[in-house]
Design an enzyme around this catalytic site. Structure first.
Site, short mmCIF file in Angstrom:
data_model
loop_
_atom_site.label_atom_id
_atom_site.label_comp_id
_atom_site.label_asym_id
_atom_site.label_seq_id
_atom_site.Cartn_x
_atom_site.Cartn_y
_atom_site.Cartn_z
N LYS A 1 -4.11 2.85 -0.39
CA LYS A 1 -5.73 3.71 0.14
C LYS A 1 -5.66 4.92 -0.51
O LYS A 1 -5.02 6.18 0.29
CB LYS A 1 -4.98 3.86 2.24
CG LYS A 1 -4.54 2.66 2.80
CD LYS A 1 -5.57 2.44 3.73
CE LYS A 1 -6.00 3.45 4.60
NZ LYS A 1 -7.87 3.42 5.34
N ASP B 1 2.34 -11.19 5.13
CA ASP B 1 3.03 -11.92 6.75
C ASP B 1 1.96 -12.46 7.22
O ASP B 1 1.78 -13.25 8.01
CB ASP B 1 3.48 -10.69 8.24
CG ASP B 1 5.67 -10.62 8.17
OD1 ASP B 1 5.48 -11.66 6.53
OD2 ASP B 1 5.66 -10.08 8.83
N ASP C 1 4.62 -5.83 2.86
CA ASP C 1 5.32 -6.20 3.91
C ASP C 1 4.18 -6.84 5.44
O ASP C 1 4.12 -7.98 5.26
CB ASP C 1 5.90 -5.32 4.96
CG ASP C 1 7.22 -5.29 5.64
OD1 ASP C 1 6.74 -6.48 5.87
OD2 ASP C 1 7.68 -5.35 6.72
N TYR D 1 9.46 3.37 2.33
CA TYR D 1 11.58 2.37 2.98
C TYR D 1 12.11 3.19 2.25
O TYR D 1 13.48 3.29 2.71
CB TYR D 1 11.27 1.16 3.43
CG TYR D 1 10.43 0.58 3.90
CD1 TYR D 1 9.24 0.99 4.67
CD2 TYR D 1 9.93 -1.37 3.49
CE1 TYR D 1 8.92 0.10 5.51
CE2 TYR D 1 8.92 -2.12 4.02
CZ TYR D 1 8.43 -1.08 4.98
OH TYR D 1 7.45 -1.99 6.42
N ASP E 1 -6.95 -1.68 4.44
CA ASP E 1 -7.21 -2.03 5.73
C ASP E 1 -8.57 -3.10 5.89
O ASP E 1 -8.39 -4.19 6.31
CB ASP E 1 -7.33 -0.85 6.67
CG ASP E 1 -8.23 -0.18 6.05
OD1 ASP E 1 -8.29 -0.51 4.85
OD2 ASP E 1 -8.78 0.66 6.57
#
Ligand code: NAD
Length: 368
Positions: free
Chosen positions: A193, A253, A249, A142, A225
């Protein structure tokens, strides 16, 4: 008894409504002699823009720097849709995060037994869930440079975001996760990852090295994942999950929605420990926004905001028993069937923001 200095920034929309309920709870702890709090209120977001022409004033920033912890409500609303970008309500929150150097975002996902049926997962998979996602908040894709969209010679456009982490950034967030695991169930799951990303390789190396300093804490590495899949399959396998900004992030959620309404979710953001005192700058806030659709109607659920104060008791002030007392009072209220509209099933009687505040104070009286 030590006194703790709390800055309350209610913000916009339902922010002031839920902040008023948290102030009642803060007062309760003061009156009971469990802890003493000096509280101040100031403006942030659209309300600060209306008063000062900026999303947070220099004076409020000074108070935030001086406070032992900041309690933040929510900001934003249609009224400020047209204000200059640098003064939009969210700029107040971003400035606080940046200036207080809040690099560690803590998002618990707790499932109260009384709300287990509201989850999309089966009751047995979710009841009693208590996990904590520790997300790196100030680095990664980000913020990494270059970050741009350029037009190529052939007329196509090319967009670039850069995922970048230094060992120092990974080191400090990992230590937060391990330290917190020690106060919980002694397990850290690091999600990255490394199979396809160099930043993941470095992340895994640094976490592994730091893990050796915490032999009492179990460490596992999980591909991000796979972590998402595991969260919706059997979330109770986790205790603390540590991850970068992007994966955090998304995973936070996912975890949040396992437990029901936005009105139930607290969060914390922590900075680096002070070299002399060891105290961290910290900001506590509900995950939800200013909810313009219900603002001013007295319908907002104050539990996320009150739970955010509970996190401050636990993580800023080391008042574990007081935090447990508050969590217990919230659980009692839910078990007794008291519901705001957002967590009520069809046909269930509901209370408003003040009614939920009343019920929590009463439950504190009963327990305390
Ligand atoms: P929101 O979280 O404000 O609301 C989403 C939905 O959840 C709405 O239907 C709302 O009524 C409901 N809801 C939220 N909190 C609730 C509570 N405590 N009790 C009961 N119901 C609740 O998200 P949004 O609608 O996408 O955004 C509204 C405004 O809030 C926007 O201006 C957005 O930019 C801002 N926002 C601010 C923050 C923040 O201050 N940290 C976070 C998210 C959104």
């Amino acid at each position: 008894m030590a006194s703790h200095n709390l800055l309350i920034l209610p913000g916009d929309g339902i922010g002031p409504e839920v902040a008023t309920q948290v102030e009642r709870v803060v007062d309760w702890f003061g009156k009971r002699g469990i802890a003493r709090f000096e509280t101040e209120r100031d403006l942030v977001g659209g309300s600060a823009y209306d008063a000062h022409g900026v999303a947070i004033s220099e004076d409020a920033m000074k108070r935030a720097h001086a406070a032992d912890a900041v309690l933040f409500g929510a900001v934003g609303g249609q009224k400020w849709a047209g204000v200059p970008y640098e003064h939009r309500p969210e700029a107040g929150l971003l400035r606080l995060r940046k200036d207080l150097k809040l690099f560690a975002n803590l998002r618990p996902a707790i499932c109260y037994p009384a709300l287990a049926d509201a989850s999309s997962l089966k009751r047995e998979n979710i009841e009693g869930l208590d996990i904590l996602i520790v997300r790196e908040l100030t680095g990664g894709v980000y913020f990494g440079e270059p970050k741009e969209i350029v037009t190529l010679e052939n007329g196509q456009k090319r967009a670039v975001d850069t995922q970048v982490y230094t060992t120092g950034e990974i080191d400090r967030i990992t230590r937060v996760a391990f330290d917190l695991a020690r106060t919980r169930r002694n397990k850290v799951s690091s999600a990255e990852k490394h199979n396809v990303m160099r930043s993941g390789v470095l992340w895994k190396q640094v976490v592994t090295e730091i893990g050796k300093e915490y032999p009492d804490v179990e460490l596992e590495h999980v591909l991000a994942d796979n972590c998402a899949m595991q969260l919706v399959r059997w979330p109770k396998q986790y205790d603390v999950i540590v991850c970068d900004n992007l994966f955090g992030d998304i995973l936070s959620d996912v975890a949040a929605m396992l437990t029901g309404s936005l009105g139930m979710l607290p969060s914390a953001s922590l900075g680096a420990p002070d070299e002399k005192t060891g105290a961290r700058k910290s900001l506590y806030e509900p995950v939800h926004g200013s909810a313009p659709d219900i603002a001013g109607k007295g319908l907002a659920n104050p539990i996320a905001m009150i739970g955010s104060f509970g996190m401050a008791l636990r993580y800023s002030f080391g008042l574990t028993e007081a935090a447990d007392l508050l969590d217990g009072a919230i659980a009692d209220v839910l078990a007794s069937g008291v519901r705001t509209r957002d967590i009520a099933g069809p046909g269930v009687n509901t209370v408003g923001t003040v009614g939920m505040g009343d019920a929590i104070i009463k439950a504190l009286d009963t327990r305390g």
